[in-house]
Write an enzyme that holds these catalytic residues in place. Sequence first.
Site, PDB file in Angstrom:
ATOM      1  N   ARG A  15      -0.555  55.611 -13.004  1.00 58.89           N
ATOM      2  CA  ARG A  15      -0.349  56.453 -14.177  1.00 58.89           C
ATOM      3  C   ARG A  15       1.096  56.918 -14.324  1.00 58.89           C
ATOM      4  NH1 ARG A  15      -3.146  58.670 -18.125  1.00 58.89           N
ATOM      5  NH2 ARG A  15      -2.212  60.486 -19.104  1.00 58.89           N
ATOM      6  N   THR A  28       3.777  66.555 -24.397  1.00 58.57           N
ATOM      7  CA  THR A  28       2.587  66.667 -25.239  1.00 58.57           C
ATOM      8  C   THR A  28       1.443  67.361 -24.517  1.00 58.57           C
ATOM      9  OG1 THR A  28       3.182  64.574 -26.313  1.00 58.57           O
ATOM     10  CG2 THR A  28       0.934  65.379 -26.646  1.00 58.57           C
ATOM     11  N   HIS A 191      -3.037  68.850 -20.728  1.00 57.56           N
ATOM     12  CA  HIS A 191      -1.705  68.280 -20.633  1.00 57.56           C
ATOM     13  C   HIS A 191      -1.839  66.763 -20.681  1.00 57.56           C
ATOM     14  CE1 HIS A 191       2.446  67.720 -19.800  1.00 57.56           C
ATOM     15  NE2 HIS A 191       2.654  68.965 -19.423  1.00 57.56           N
ATOM     16  N   HIS A 192      -1.222  66.158 -21.690  1.00 58.19           N
ATOM     17  CA  HIS A 192      -1.360  64.709 -21.886  1.00 58.19           C
ATOM     18  C   HIS A 192      -0.768  63.905 -20.724  1.00 58.19           C
ATOM     19  CE1 HIS A 192      -2.345  61.181 -23.983  1.00 58.19           C
ATOM     20  NE2 HIS A 192      -1.816  61.426 -25.170  1.00 58.19           N
ATOM     21  N   ALA A 193       0.109  64.515 -19.945  1.00 54.93           N
ATOM     22  CA  ALA A 193       0.698  63.804 -18.806  1.00 54.93           C
ATOM     23  C   ALA A 193      -0.357  63.379 -17.794  1.00 54.93           C
ATOM     24  CB  ALA A 193       1.754  64.681 -18.129  1.00 54.93           C
TER      25      ALA A 193
END
Length: 220
Positions: A15, A28, A191-193
Amino acid sequence: MTASFLPIDLNTWPRKPYFDYFYYQLKTKYNVNHHLEITALLNSIKKRQLKFYPTFLYLITKTVNQNEAFRMAFDENGILGLWNFLVPSYTIFHKDDKTFSDLWSPYYTGFNDFYTTILHDMEQYRDIKGIRVKAGRPANFCPISALPWLSFTSISQDTYSDSDLLAPIIRFGKYYQNMEKTLLPFSIYVHHAVADGYHTSKFINELQDLCREIDDWIDS
């Protein structure tokens, strides 16, 4: 349970490109709002004379701990890693002056131990005022709060400055009747991370399953 933090090997982590993109470049975070069906859950806990809030806190925390994407964090040295579990950090409301306080409790995998602990902590700290009323909140926490006065259709939030919090922020509202079903407004701020739409959808679907498959956990 004893908390442990496992650093992520960024050289082999699949990821990493997505994390870097959504954490450092296109920063984001996003909200997903959903209305959970809790008809069977309410019927079951009413028969057992259980309280809804601590019961639902268990279901949320259990679901968080089933999903690695929502247990990621930075340690005190800024190293990215994964907690083996998170504890609930939840709000209690003071009716006399209409303020709230954050309270945390240990996490137990069994429902009965978790439920009893939440009730004990809520009783012990119910009349203590302040934003944080219980010392020693560990780093492996998940923020959860309720808006029991409103059956909202959507909710969103933002902060003025960047935060390194990677755990989800969870809100739920006042449940209501729709035909023969009881529905609960639910919101998760992600959290899009660490989590894409797939991970968030998986989380909500698993939480919905727990609301229906009550016999799988309620007597544990």
